[in-house]
Design a protein around this motif. Sequence first.
Motif, short mmCIF file in Angstrom:
data_model
loop_
_atom_site.label_atom_id
_atom_site.label_comp_id
_atom_site.label_asym_id
_atom_site.label_seq_id
_atom_site.Cartn_x
_atom_site.Cartn_y
_atom_site.Cartn_z
N ASP A 92 -25.10 -4.60 60.04
CA ASP A 92 -24.57 -3.44 60.26
C ASP A 92 -25.56 -2.19 60.66
O ASP A 92 -25.28 -1.37 61.30
CB ASP A 92 -23.61 -2.94 58.77
CG ASP A 92 -23.00 -1.72 59.17
OD1 ASP A 92 -21.85 -1.74 60.10
OD2 ASP A 92 -23.28 -0.58 58.60
N ARG A 93 -26.73 -2.59 60.45
CA ARG A 93 -27.87 -1.29 60.80
C ARG A 93 -28.10 -1.74 62.50
O ARG A 93 -28.08 -0.57 62.86
CB ARG A 93 -29.14 -1.61 60.04
CG ARG A 93 -29.31 -1.08 58.72
CD ARG A 93 -30.86 -1.17 58.14
NE ARG A 93 -30.73 -0.96 56.83
CZ ARG A 93 -31.22 0.32 56.35
NH1 ARG A 93 -31.92 0.99 57.18
NH2 ARG A 93 -31.46 0.42 55.23
N TYR A 94 -28.01 -2.78 62.81
CA TYR A 94 -28.13 -2.72 64.08
C TYR A 94 -26.68 -2.25 64.99
O TYR A 94 -26.98 -1.59 66.21
CB TYR A 94 -28.58 -4.41 64.55
CG TYR A 94 -29.56 -4.71 64.43
CD1 TYR A 94 -30.85 -5.18 65.24
CD2 TYR A 94 -30.02 -5.20 62.69
CE1 TYR A 94 -32.06 -5.25 64.42
CE2 TYR A 94 -30.81 -5.53 62.29
CZ TYR A 94 -32.27 -5.60 63.44
OH TYR A 94 -33.47 -6.02 63.00
N ARG A 95 -25.69 -2.69 64.55
CA ARG A 95 -24.38 -2.21 65.16
C ARG A 95 -24.30 -0.59 65.08
O ARG A 95 -23.92 0.09 65.92
CB ARG A 95 -23.12 -2.56 64.52
CG ARG A 95 -21.86 -2.47 65.07
CD ARG A 95 -20.78 -3.21 64.55
NE ARG A 95 -20.58 -2.98 63.16
CZ ARG A 95 -19.56 -3.19 62.42
NH1 ARG A 95 -18.59 -4.15 63.10
NH2 ARG A 95 -19.17 -2.71 61.11
N SER A 96 -24.63 0.16 63.80
CA SER A 96 -24.34 1.35 63.74
C SER A 96 -25.81 2.25 64.56
O SER A 96 -25.33 3.17 64.95
CB SER A 96 -24.80 1.66 62.37
OG SER A 96 -23.96 1.18 61.41
#
Length: 395
Positions: A92-96
């Motif tokens: 989710d960090r990469y997507r965010s």
Amino acid sequence: MDASELLEVLSPEGLRLLDSLPPWRASDDVVSSVAALRRQGHPPERVSAVLTQARLRARAEAKFGEFASRMLFTEAGLEQATRLNVAARHADRYRSAGLTSVADLGCGIGGDALAFAALDLDVLAVDRDEVTAAIASYNLSPWPSSRVRQGDAETADLTDVQGVFLDPARRTSGHSATKRIADPADWSPSLEVAFGYAERLPTGVKLGPGVDRDLLPRDAECQWISVDRDVVEAGVWFGPLARAGVGRSALVISASGAAELTAPADSEDVEVGDLGEWIYEPDGAVIRARLIGDLARSIDARTISRDIAWLSSDERVETPFAQGFRVLETLPLDERTLKRELRSRGIGRLEIKKRGVDVDPATFRKRLSLQGSGSATLVLTRVAGRHTALLCERA
């Protein structure tokens, strides 16, 4: 697992056999299971390899849930794999951050890569071990946007990726019975190389929770994560993967949900105060992140002794970041006194916690000769610098 065992499992006959088996239970008789499959005409090499996978799938449910039933594993790969609920937070960090592709360098069996792919990120997964890379390829096969390469993390072609995730190998090579490597310079890739990727791309690095904090860069976000009170990792995040204003974080995950304590840096300790009716044991992630002071202020508590991670208050406070105990009696840390007190209370089941004292809880419990049907918690620690035993009950 060696290549020949993997080929047995990956054969059409091996996969059909594996998927036909009922879920493995710890009470299952291995000898009987082997004999039954041999009577059905399956060769011994296939039976051994398939039953090993069945046992690993059963163990993997704790980390991967229902996904485990279609995955393959090695002993070491499963032990070192990220839990799926933690890997999902990595992804989710990469997507965010707005990234659409990521290289998972040193991907192992593909636990994190699986989470990246499940969030529709294009994934390049790289592992230097042939068998491990093949297993990762199988585990990632449902996601056409993922690809696996066998190779060295340090020489991987990153031309087509926007971010990097690394879990440096901190154990000796092999698929079982591996040993821990102490020197970060000997990790694969080394810690210096892993952090060096941040000079080129948004980078996240997964490390063991006990990593030497002096090795951690000051320009990154460092997050310690615990799952069901077990501290499982320290994540180091660079560039857009790091959150603004967050230098230290403790993320606590349990069956009831997740809670996070964040700060720009290590928090200032609170003053030592009197022992109150309630004491609190901070979650290990809070201790590792050095956010005990912020936790204490949030629950209006004080420390019970300098450099001891126990907090105290006069009233009970609910917090996801600590376990609470009601203090029943304050006693000297003296074996005969404690034996007499516990026997008078009929305590036969005793949980022992220790911090700041040189005591082996298992050995100490035996010497107390417990008798009775009652239960309690005994905290062996220092109060105002003095060795003390606190007889408690859980909140």
